[in-house]
Every structure is written in C-alpha cells, then in structure tokens.
Design a protein around this motif. Structure first.
Motif, PDB file in Angstrom:
ATOM      1  N   UNK A   1       0.842  -1.196   0.000  1.00  0.00           N
ATOM      2  CA  UNK A   1       0.000   0.000   0.000  1.00  0.00           C
ATOM      3  C   UNK A   1       0.879   1.249   0.000  1.00  0.00           C
ATOM      4  N   UNK A   2       0.434   2.257  -0.725  1.00  0.00           N
ATOM      5  CA  UNK A   2       1.194   3.501  -0.795  1.00  0.00           C
ATOM      6  C   UNK A   2       0.804   4.474   0.306  1.00  0.00           C
ATOM      7  N   UNK A   3      -0.293   4.213   1.000  1.00  0.00           N
ATOM      8  CA  UNK A   3      -0.778   5.113   2.050  1.00  0.00           C
ATOM      9  C   UNK A   3      -0.901   4.343   3.357  1.00  0.00           C
ATOM     10  N   UNK A   4      -0.996   5.076   4.463  1.00  0.00           N
ATOM     11  CA  UNK A   4      -1.056   4.446   5.776  1.00  0.00           C
ATOM     12  C   UNK A   4      -1.754   5.388   6.741  1.00  0.00           C
ATOM     13  N   UNK A   5      -2.450   4.820   7.726  1.00  0.00           N
ATOM     14  CA  UNK A   5      -3.122   5.656   8.729  1.00  0.00           C
ATOM     15  C   UNK A   5      -2.120   6.412   9.596  1.00  0.00           C
ATOM     16  N   UNK A   6      -0.864   6.001   9.586  1.00  0.00           N
ATOM     17  CA  UNK A   6       0.155   6.726  10.344  1.00  0.00           C
ATOM     18  C   UNK A   6       0.339   8.146   9.816  1.00  0.00           C
ATOM     19  N   UNK A   7      -0.101   8.393   8.576  1.00  0.00           N
ATOM     20  CA  UNK A   7       0.031   9.724   7.980  1.00  0.00           C
ATOM     21  C   UNK A   7      -1.017  10.699   8.507  1.00  0.00           C
ATOM     22  N   UNK A   8      -2.049  10.175   9.160  1.00  0.00           N
ATOM     23  CA  UNK A   8      -3.186  11.008   9.563  1.00  0.00           C
ATOM     24  C   UNK A   8      -2.961  11.566  10.962  1.00  0.00           C
ATOM     25  N   UNK A   9      -2.977  12.867  11.060  1.00  0.00           N
ATOM     26  CA  UNK A   9      -2.832  13.544  12.350  1.00  0.00           C
ATOM     27  C   UNK A   9      -4.213  13.830  12.937  1.00  0.00           C
ATOM     28  N   UNK A  10      -4.394  13.504  14.208  1.00  0.00           N
ATOM     29  CA  UNK A  10      -5.679  13.746  14.851  1.00  0.00           C
ATOM     30  C   UNK A  10      -6.759  12.838  14.288  1.00  0.00           C
ATOM     31  N   UNK A  11      -7.999  13.345  14.269  1.00  0.00           N
ATOM     32  CA  UNK A  11      -9.148  12.636  13.708  1.00  0.00           C
ATOM     33  C   UNK A  11      -9.346  11.251  14.327  1.00  0.00           C
ATOM     34  N   UNK A  12      -9.116  11.152  15.639  1.00  0.00           N
ATOM     35  CA  UNK A  12      -9.222   9.838  16.289  1.00  0.00           C
ATOM     36  C   UNK A  12     -10.638   9.289  16.225  1.00  0.00           C
TER      37      UNK A  12
ATOM     38  N   UNK B   1       1.299   8.668  14.601  1.00  0.00           N
ATOM     39  CA  UNK B   1      -0.019   8.074  14.815  1.00  0.00           C
ATOM     40  C   UNK B   1       0.049   6.561  14.645  1.00  0.00           C
ATOM     41  N   UNK B   2      -0.987   5.883  15.096  1.00  0.00           N
ATOM     42  CA  UNK B   2      -1.044   4.435  14.968  1.00  0.00           C
ATOM     43  C   UNK B   2      -1.097   4.054  13.491  1.00  0.00           C
TER      44      UNK B   2
END
Length: 512
Positions: free
Chosen positions: A190-201, A406-407
């Motif tokens: 995968x080219x994307x990951x939830x680790x890239x997302x800040x906040x928005x828990x 982030x996780x």
C-alpha cells in the motif's frame, strides 16, 4: 479436410469452451458461422496476413469455420489464433494430434505477432474443468492463467512459435506462478497508511468499526477536513484477501482487461475511485457487450464516491439494489449476465455547496433552502443503506504540528482481523455471509439480542429520529460489530448508544 481446435468465450465472469471447426473443400470463398460479431468476421484479413508472414500459404479454396455452440454469440479477436491453426492443420501444412489437447487463444497482428486477450483466468479455470492438457495464449496473459494448477500454460509471442510447437521444433516452457510468493510479496503493498493522519481519532474509530463489520460509511465535513485522505486509507486496514476472494476478484479484473503482464493475482483489496461524471452503465456494468462496472471492480474491496451530491441522482439510485443483494444482473434480450458486487461503500460530501454549514469557525453563505436542495440530492433510501454517518471536523493546528507518530494501518488491521474471526465463526454455516453487514433481517433478529436497557434506548432513538426499519437493522448490525471489537458476547447499552451516534444525518433531520 475437417479439423477441430478449441477456443473459449467469457460471459460474465465464467468461460465456455468453443469448438472451432475448420473445413476446407472445393470452392473459393471464406465463411465464418456460429454467431460471430464484427471483430470475429474481420479476422480473415489478420489471419491471412499472419500466415503468409511466417512463410506458410493461405489456401485458395472454400474455407468454412464454425464456432460451436452456434447459439452463443462470439465476440472479440481472441479466436484468431485457433482459427489460423485450424486452417493450417486442415490444409495439411501442420500435422499433430496434440492440437485438440489445448485451448488456443490470441489476437493476431499482420506480421504474425500475438496480442493479449481478456479473461485468461476464467478461461484457464474452465479449461481445467473440461480436462484439457493446457492453454496456448499470449505471453502477456500467461502469468494470470498460471494461477490455475495442473494445467500447462504456454505463453507465445508469435504464430510461428505455435506452429513450431505442434511440429515438435519449438519447446514452449510452461509458465509457473507460486501463489504463496505472490501474496507474500504484495499483500502489504500500500502507498498510504493511517500513520500519515494527524488527529481525527473519532473518524479513525468509525472507519475501524466499518472495517470490522464490512459496513458502508459516509463522511460529511468541510473542504480540507481530511475526508478523502481518510477514505483512501480504509482499504489498508481491511483483512487480507483469502485465496477464494483473490481468485474471484482477479476473474472480474481479468474479464474487464485491467491486468498487466507483470500481474498474476489480485493480492490486495481493490480501491475504486470513479469521477462524479460517471454514467450509470459505467458504475453498475452493462453496455452493448456487457462489461463489469465499477461496483464489480470494487468486489471484495472499497468503492469510494467523493463529492457524493455531485453524482447524477440516477447513477446513485441504481446502486440501491446491488447494495442489498451484493450482485448485479445485466439483462439483454437474448441473455443475462450476473456480476458479483460485494463491496464496502465509502462516500464523502460537503454539508452544503460552500462547504461550511455547521462549521465551528467559518460562516456558511448558503441559505437554508439551498442547503436543503443540496442535501436532497442524496435520497433517503440510499442513506438508509449506509450504516455509519460520520461528521468530519477540521484538524486543529496543535494536532497537525504534533510530532508524535499516529497508529499505523498494520496495528489497526490486526484488531480488524480479530473481530472478523469472531464473525467468521458466527457465520461458518452460512456460505453467503462473512461479516455483520451482510446479515439478513432474520439473522439480525436471532443474533442481535438486546437487554431491557438497550431495547429502551433504541426505542427512544427510533421515535426521536423517526428512523426506518432498515435503519433499525443497521444500528443493530453496527452495535454487534462494536461488541465483537470488545469480544463481548452480548450487545451492551454502550454499544447501542455508540451505534446510534453514527446516524448523524437522521439526527440533523437531513432528508432526501
């Protein structure tokens, strides 16, 4: 002289073996019978030029080619190679009894080279079922067909290679693919990951619930809040494809011609992202020569509809039936084709044309009538089929500038896999249900049992929000998923309360 070779035709995602009968007798004309389309009829010029290009002759006699069974329409250029080999064999230019042991498919170029075809995987599956020794097909399709074991997959690039093989002058090594290696190499590609997302828990929590139960989601929020960013990462937390799911998904993409020569198997769940100008036929499938639509290409994966109100209403409404049945039937006068369409729908939309309705800091410039008109583009029945309505708020600066990581998707995926295992055990005796979102109404009544407190809480929500019976079922399904995430055998009132919170469009009285 009469000679038989074998080709194959694909209808829906299943293949049918075609007998290619070639008879050469006294006369002067060429005939192709057996309901050929224009692409098949035009094959004469390609075949003649290719045969002459490799140093053989085209017989100047009466040639009749029958494609049997004659009541099935034959489409496409994949029969070129089987017809050419039949002509050479019927004219005595090549002699080999092995011809009938192989399915032979490929489009011929004028210089004798062979172009790729569509549907190699379902063709290979049917060839094995019919007892053929192997398939001769373009090299570009060999890895895809080689997923099927106990079948010789012989990739070729030119007509003279096929002739040389049947004459015993050319060795064609079978193509082999190790399924385990394919999964190991690409399963986390995968080219994307939830680790890239800040906040928005809270949004991550909603998407994790959706992934655990296979639920549909709609994200509502202002521009720049992260709706698209979050949606694109949903497929990274879904459980890995099983072998059966991978094969079924690969068949659909193979029939649609979406495979490259380097690919052999779909190892990650598809993520389809059609533009809002898409037509209803392109979305659900069909056309003069029916092809899978976006909902089928998203089978076992995610269909993302960004800017949902910008889609034509007719396009959105044709999704209502597939969302329930998880398949789509394309009917024509003489035949019906059925494609699977078991996908997770994730949609994103602004709350109004300017995007700032209910924004905590910016003022909306749209009047109430404009907002209502905008939201009414999404019909109530379609919203009823979406389990989670999630409001996305802008991320504050302190969250964006926070250096903490982030996780990541891998950690979330492990929890999703754990919840899915509970559901697999629950539905092990039902071959058509794999997750909570796929439960029938009867299963909901049997499985999603509530205590008195939970029942009163849901009753109050139903009356206050004026929810439909379908929305009632959706809340119970989501609550069951939340309970599974906590390994709880029973649905607790807290699970019901959280599920009700994900009906925000009902709560705000946004009506279609």
């Amino acid at each position: 002289m009469l000679v038989k070779t074998f080709g194959s035709a694909v209808y829906g995602i299943e293949a049918t073996t075609i007998n290619v009968e070639v008879n050469i007798s006294t006369g002067t004309k060429y005939y192709i019978v057996g309901l050929p389309d224009n692409a098949v009829k035009e094959s004469w010029q390609r075949i003649e030029s290719a045969i002459m290009a490799i140093g053989f002759r085209m017989p100047r006699q009466k040639i009749v080619v029958n494609l049997a069974p004659a009541d099935i329409r034959k489409e496409g250029s994949a029969y070129d190679l089987s017809i050419a080999i039949g002509i050479l064999a019927a004219s005595g230019q090549i002699l080999n009894e092995e011809i009938t042991n192989y399915i032979i498919l490929g489009e011929l170029s004028l210089d004798g080279s062979i172009q790729s075809i569509k549907g190699a995987l379902p063709i290979a599956i049917q060839a094995k079922a019919d007892g053929f020794k192997g398939i001769i097909l373009p090299t570009a399709n060999a890895r895809e067909a080689a997923i099927v074991s106990d079948l010789d997959i012989l990739g070729v690039e030119r007509l003279d290679q096929v002739v040389g093989f049947f004459e015993g002058k050319v060795h064609l090594p079978p193509t082999n693919v190790n399924i385990d290696d394919e999964f190991a190499n690409k399963i986390n590609n995968y080219e994307v990951d939830f680790a890239d997302v800040k906040g928005q828990e809270n949004i991550k929590r909603a998407l994790e619930i959706a992934a655990c139960g296979g639920h549909n989601v709609i994200l509502i929020g202002p521009p720049g809040a992260g709706k698209t960013m979050l949606a694109k990462r949903l497929s990274t937390i879904l459980p890995p494809l099983t072998i059966e799911e991978s094969l079924e998904t690969t068949k659909i993409h193979s029939v649609a011609g979406k495979f490259s020569a380097s690919e052999a198997l779909m190892t990650i769940r598809p993520f389809r992202y059609p533009h809002h100008t898409i037509s209803d036929v392109a979305l659900v499938g069909g056309g003069a020569n029916p092809q899978p639509g976006e909902i089928s290409l998203a089978h076992n994966g995610v269909l993302f509809l960004d800017e949902l109100p910008e889609f034509k209403r007719t396009v959105l409404e044709v999704m209502r039936q597939p969302l329930e049945s998880r398949k789509i039937s394309v009917s024509r006068a003489k035949f019906t084709v059925e494609y699977p369409a078991s996908f997770m729908l994730i949609a994103a939309m602004n709350p109004c044309p300017c995007g700032y309705f209910n924004h905590p800091e910016r003022e909306c410039i749209c009047g109430s009538a404009v907002v209502q008109r905008y939201l009414s583009k999404i019909s109530g029945p379609l919203l009823d089929r979406i389990d989670l309505h999630v409001e996305v708020t802008p991320v504050e600066f302190k969250e964006l500038s926070n250096g903490r990581s982030a996780e990541d998707s891998g950690a979330i995926r492990q929890r999703v896999i754990g919840a899915r295992k509970i559901q697999e055990k629950r539905f092990e005796n039902n071959a058509h249900v794999h997750s909570n979102a796929q439960m029938s109404s009867k299963s909901v009544r049997d499985i999603c049992l509530l205590d008195d407190t939970g029942r009163k809480l849901l009753h109050a929500a139903m009356e206050r929000l004026n929810l439909s019976a379908r929305a009632y079922d959706r809340i119970l399904k989501v609550a069951r998923t939340i309970a599974d995430m906590e390994s709880s055998e029973k649905i607790q009132p807290a699970h019901i309360a959280e599920a009700i919170q994900f009906r925000s469009l009902d709560r705000e009285n946004w009506m279609g």
